[in-house]
Every structure is written in C-alpha cells, then in structure tokens.
Motif scaffolding. Structure first.
Motif, PDB file in Angstrom:
ATOM      1  N   PRO A 193       0.995  -1.304  -0.155  1.00  0.00           N
ATOM      2  CA  PRO A 193      -0.081  -0.084  -0.038  1.00  0.00           C
ATOM      3  C   PRO A 193       0.785   1.459   0.062  1.00  0.00           C
ATOM      4  O   PRO A 193       1.822   1.231   0.778  1.00  0.00           O
ATOM      5  CB  PRO A 193      -0.770  -0.113   1.235  1.00  0.00           C
ATOM      6  N   GLY A 194       0.555   2.253  -0.802  1.00  0.00           N
ATOM      7  CA  GLY A 194       1.243   3.595  -0.838  1.00  0.00           C
ATOM      8  C   GLY A 194       2.434   3.383  -1.677  1.00  0.00           C
ATOM      9  O   GLY A 194       3.186   4.495  -2.073  1.00  0.00           O
ATOM     10  N   GLU A 195       2.731   2.185  -2.475  1.00  0.00           N
ATOM     11  CA  GLU A 195       3.998   1.948  -2.942  1.00  0.00           C
ATOM     12  C   GLU A 195       3.972   2.782  -4.510  1.00  0.00           C
ATOM     13  O   GLU A 195       2.538   2.755  -4.861  1.00  0.00           O
ATOM     14  CB  GLU A 195       4.463   0.610  -3.343  1.00  0.00           C
ATOM     15  N   ARG A 206     -10.686  12.538  -8.304  1.00  0.00           N
ATOM     16  CA  ARG A 206     -11.140  12.059  -6.905  1.00  0.00           C
ATOM     17  C   ARG A 206     -10.256  11.034  -6.528  1.00  0.00           C
ATOM     18  O   ARG A 206      -9.480  10.542  -7.127  1.00  0.00           O
ATOM     19  CB  ARG A 206     -12.594  11.139  -7.392  1.00  0.00           C
ATOM     20  N   PRO A 207     -10.291  10.971  -5.177  1.00  0.00           N
ATOM     21  CA  PRO A 207      -9.347  10.216  -4.317  1.00  0.00           C
ATOM     22  C   PRO A 207      -9.557   8.632  -4.822  1.00  0.00           C
ATOM     23  O   PRO A 207     -10.441   8.185  -4.524  1.00  0.00           O
ATOM     24  CB  PRO A 207      -9.405  10.434  -2.961  1.00  0.00           C
ATOM     25  N   ASN A 259       4.000  16.550 -12.405  1.00  0.00           N
ATOM     26  CA  ASN A 259       3.837  17.313 -11.009  1.00  0.00           C
ATOM     27  C   ASN A 259       2.252  16.755 -10.572  1.00  0.00           C
ATOM     28  O   ASN A 259       2.016  16.928  -9.349  1.00  0.00           O
ATOM     29  CB  ASN A 259       3.605  18.778 -11.430  1.00  0.00           C
ATOM     30  N   ALA A 260       1.195  16.712 -11.474  1.00  0.00           N
ATOM     31  CA  ALA A 260      -0.077  16.360 -10.819  1.00  0.00           C
ATOM     32  C   ALA A 260      -0.200  15.078 -10.298  1.00  0.00           C
ATOM     33  O   ALA A 260      -0.627  14.887  -9.087  1.00  0.00           O
ATOM     34  CB  ALA A 260      -1.125  16.633 -11.975  1.00  0.00           C
ATOM     35  N   GLN A 316       0.849  12.160  -3.373  1.00  0.00           N
ATOM     36  CA  GLN A 316       1.154  12.940  -1.888  1.00  0.00           C
ATOM     37  C   GLN A 316       0.116  13.053  -1.094  1.00  0.00           C
ATOM     38  O   GLN A 316      -0.001  12.621   0.223  1.00  0.00           O
ATOM     39  CB  GLN A 316       2.108  13.849  -1.977  1.00  0.00           C
ATOM     40  N   GLU A 317      -1.005  13.622  -1.626  1.00  0.00           N
ATOM     41  CA  GLU A 317      -2.116  13.991  -0.943  1.00  0.00           C
ATOM     42  C   GLU A 317      -3.022  12.733  -0.717  1.00  0.00           C
ATOM     43  O   GLU A 317      -3.657  12.591   0.470  1.00  0.00           O
ATOM     44  CB  GLU A 317      -3.050  14.860  -1.857  1.00  0.00           C
ATOM     45  N   THR A 318      -3.216  11.786  -1.421  1.00  0.00           N
ATOM     46  CA  THR A 318      -4.007  10.728  -1.173  1.00  0.00           C
ATOM     47  C   THR A 318      -3.422   9.571  -0.694  1.00  0.00           C
ATOM     48  O   THR A 318      -3.933   8.546  -0.202  1.00  0.00           O
ATOM     49  CB  THR A 318      -4.889  10.127  -2.423  1.00  0.00           C
ATOM     50  N   GLY A 319      -1.986   9.307  -0.560  1.00  0.00           N
ATOM     51  CA  GLY A 319      -1.250   8.187  -0.162  1.00  0.00           C
ATOM     52  C   GLY A 319      -1.617   6.964  -0.979  1.00  0.00           C
ATOM     53  O   GLY A 319      -1.451   5.946  -0.297  1.00  0.00           O
TER      54      GLY A 319
END
Lengths: 225, 228
Positions: free
Chosen positions: A26-28, A136-137, A160-161, A167-170
């Motif tokens: 997760p998050g990778e 959406r996340p 960048n987006a 970063q924001e949603t993880g």
C-alpha cells in the motif's frame, strides 16, 4: 497489499504475461518499464479488471471498483465538454464543477473547460484524461503511459499532478512508461518486464542505475541519467 | 433528360391527384418503415457492438446475412404470411401500406443494426476501458456509448430511408401497386415503364431523387445545428 500469484494471461496460444509472484505494498509507487510487447499494458489492464487472467490469483486487498482509478493507453474523449468529461468521474459527489475545474487547472487545461473534448489535440486529450482520473481520491491508481503524446511542458505538468495526487491521497501508484527518467522521478520501485515475465524488480535507483539482468541492460543502454 | 426534368416540375406544380397520392403513399411508407427500423435496429446494433455475451458472434453473422436478404424473398415471405391462407391473414395486411411497412421493416432493420454495429465496434473497446477506469456503471457506459453513436445514428437512418424509398421488389409483392392506395414511386416507375410512358417514369425518377436530396439536406442541417 496487492498480490499476484502464478498469473498467466494468454491471447490465443501466445502467453503475454507470466508472473509467478508479485506483491505491491500500500502506498508504493511502482513503475513498469520494458520494450513494446513486454506486458506492461496487460498487467495494468489485469489490475484494473478490464481483462482476466486464464490462470493464477489476483488479490486486490478488498478494493472496490470505485477505489481504483485507471488511465488506459488510449483514453477516450467522450463527446461532451472537457469539464463534463472530468465530472463523469464524480458521479454522486457534491461540488462537481469546483472539483473538475481544480483538476483541470492542475494539468493546465482550465481555459478549455467548455471546449468539446473530442476536438482536443492528442496531448490535450491526454491531459484531460489525467485530470479525469485524478479528480477523485483513489486507493489504487493505474496509469498506462500517462505522458504519451504530451510535449515537454505538458509532461512536467502531468508528472507534477501525479506526484501531488500521490502525496495527498497516499494511494498506491502503478504506472507504465517508456521513459526511464520518468520512472526515476515518480517511482520508488521498478519492475522491468521482459516478454511478459519479470526481468528485474527492485528499488528504482538500483534497477535503473545498475541493472543486473541482460534484458534490462539492453533496454536501458541508450539512456543516460 | 431536360424534358423529364421539365415534366417532373410541371407534374409537381400541377397538383395531379394521382401523383400526389403516389408521393403521399411513398412518404408515409418510407417514413414509417425507416423510423420503425431505426427504433428496432439502432439499439440492437449498439447492443451487438458493445455487449459481450454468448452467441454474440452468431447474432452478428445472422444480422449480416439478413442485410443481404433479397427484397423479393422478403416480399414473398410477407405475401405468404398475409395472404388468405397465411398464418397472419387475420391482420388483413396484404395490399395495404401497413403490410408494405412490415416488409420494409424486415428488410431495413438488419441494415440499420449492421451499420450501427460497424460504426461503433472500433470505438466500444476504448469507451468501455475508459469508463471502467473511471468506475462508471454498465448503465452509464451504455448511455455514453449511445451518446457517442449520434453520427452513426443519422447516417444509419439515412441509409435505411434511402433503402426504403428505393425498394421495389417487396413493396410491389405485398402492396400490389394499387393506384391511390399502395402505389409508390418505385412501383409507379416500373408500371409506367412497362406501359411505354418513359417520360412519365423518368419524371417520377427525378422527383424521387429530389425528395431524397431534400431529406439528405435536412439531415445535414440537423447534424450541423446540433454539432454532430
């Protein structure tokens, strides 16, 4: 945790993907690299649920369809305005307009929000599709060549987006790219595919700077850091 | 040709009751049959192009076969069904405009469906994959596919309209080309040619082309106005 075990995908008699085992934490942020036909898109389509494997098991850790965002290699621009295209991904949500416009601004396309999406250029379509999938996340984000048909400026905007979104949603990010430099900028781990199998898998810098496998070395030989 | 055009224009302005009847019956039959064929064939074509289910390929093959159904065979089948000894005799459709419409719908619906399926098939893979990537439901994806088929819908309708207007074999068998009742432009052209009145037949042919041109111009204007 996403787990693929003994996955085999065939088109007719041709095996296009053969993965004994692959785990994505997760998050990778995992980059898929490799030449054309190495199985990058097939793996992404499999994870997105667009296609099914003939053999093996795929565990998506209970993720629902709505929690998975997928950008195909050839995203479709629906015959609606650019903004309405982005709002499609926001079904049932509040403040659709604001969210869609914020997503379009991120990819530098806000000025075209009223334009018909099927009249956009290839690069603009790509940016609109990126805004649509990032609006959406999601817990799992799958991007098939997210900067295909984008110019240098657009590549920077898109990267960048994606970076900001991750970063924001993880979220867990899996993307394919023909550009090792993009893998270097966006990923923490790289999976180099070779003829549908795992050629090499490891930390991004390690795989890209000191590839151990011949097929990965051949793929990266013309790339200079 | 000049004299045929002149005669066609003279006929048009003369208000000849027989000609008016032929035009009215032709338009009635063509509009009813092409609209019905569109209502039946278009959703079926979208379904064949976008859905994946067992037997889909067989249905596509069958539809493509029906696209080549000879009109006289269709006319013969309808004639047998609607005739005094046929299973559908109670409907009293033989030698009526309604019977001609049924025959036309049988002929045109597969053409409309096939045209829609051919136009949409290259798109649906991308549409489905993009919709899937956004987490859209199947219903929403189907609606988006329909929205994407606007251009194909207009061109399929025009194809059906043209076929309905030009059809002669089935309508002459089922309608019987009865003056002031079931005689349409194509059957009238055939009749006047057989009678040796080539000039009148040619004038009717020119009128047929003028009507076809008018419908195409209308469709073109409609396409432009809604930006398809």
């Amino acid at each position: 945790m996403i787990e693929l075990t003994n996955i085999q995908k065939r088109y007719g008699s041709r095996v296009v993907l053969d993965l004994p085992a692959l785990t994505i934490a997760p998050g990778e942020r995992l980059a898929l690299i490799g030449p054309n036909g190495s199985g990058k898109s097939t793996l992404l389509r499999l994870l997105a649920g667009v296609i099914c494997a003939e053999e093996g098991t795929l565990r998506l850790d209970g993720l629902s369809r709505a929690e998975i965002g997928y950008l195909p290699q050839h995203p479709y621009a629906f015959d609606l305005s650019v903004q309405k295209n982005v709002e499609l991904a926001l079904a049932g949500e509040q403040e659709k307009t604001r969210k869609a416009q914020a997503a379009l601004e991120r990819v530098g396309l806000l000025h075209l929000c009223k334009a018909r999406a099927n009249r956009l250029s290839g690069g603009e379509t790509q940016r609109m599709a990126i805004a649509r999938v990032l609006v959406r996340p999601r817990k799992l984000l799958l991007l098939d060549e997210p900067t295909a048909s984008a110019d240098i400026q657009a590549i920077e905007l898109i990267e960048n987006a994606i970076h900001a979104y991750a970063q924001e949603t993880g979220c867990t990010l899996v993307f394919s790219s023909h550009a090792p430099s993009q893998a270097m900028r966006l990923s923490t781990r790289v999976l180099a595919l070779d003829g549908g199998t795992i050629g090499e898998l490891g930390e991004t810098e390690q795989v890209l700077q000191t590839p151990q496998v011949e097929s990965t070395q051949a793929f990266l030989k013309n790339w200079k850091i | 040709m000049d004299s045929a055009l002149e005669r066609a224009l003279r006929l048009l302005v003369s208000g000849d009751p027989l000609l008016v009847s032929i035009i009215v019956v032709t338009l009635k039959m063509t509009l009813f049959s092409s609209c019905t064929a569109l209502l039946l064939g278009a959703p079926y074509g979208v379904l064949l192009a976008s859905a994946r289910f067992p037997g889909r390929r067989v249905l596509i093959l069958l539809n493509r076969t029906l696209m080549g159904l000879p009109p006289v065979v269709c006319g013969l089948l309808c004639y047998m069904l609607f005739s005094g000894v046929g299973p559908l005799r109670a409907l009293k459709l033989l030698f009526t405009v309604a019977g001609m419409v049924v025959a036309q719908v049988l002929l045109i619906s597969p053409i409309v469906a096939g045209s829609m399926e051919t136009a949409l098939s290259p798109l649906v893979g991308n549409i489905r994959e993009s919709a899937r990537g956004l987490g859209l439901s199947r219903g929403k994806t189907f609606l988006l596919t329909l929205n994407e088929s606007k251009y194909a819908l207009v061109s399929s309708y025009l194809l059906g309209f043209g076929r309905a207007m030009a059809e002669v074999g089935a309508v002459s068998m089922v309608g019987g080309a009865i003056a002031y009742k079931t005689n349409v432009m194509t059957t009238a052209i055939m009749m006047y040619t057989n009678m040796g009145d080539f000039s009148y037949a040619l004038a009717l042919g020119v009128l047929l082309l003028i009507i076809s041109l008018a419908v195409n111009v209308l469709a073109h204007l409609l396409q432009r106005s809604v930006g398809i």
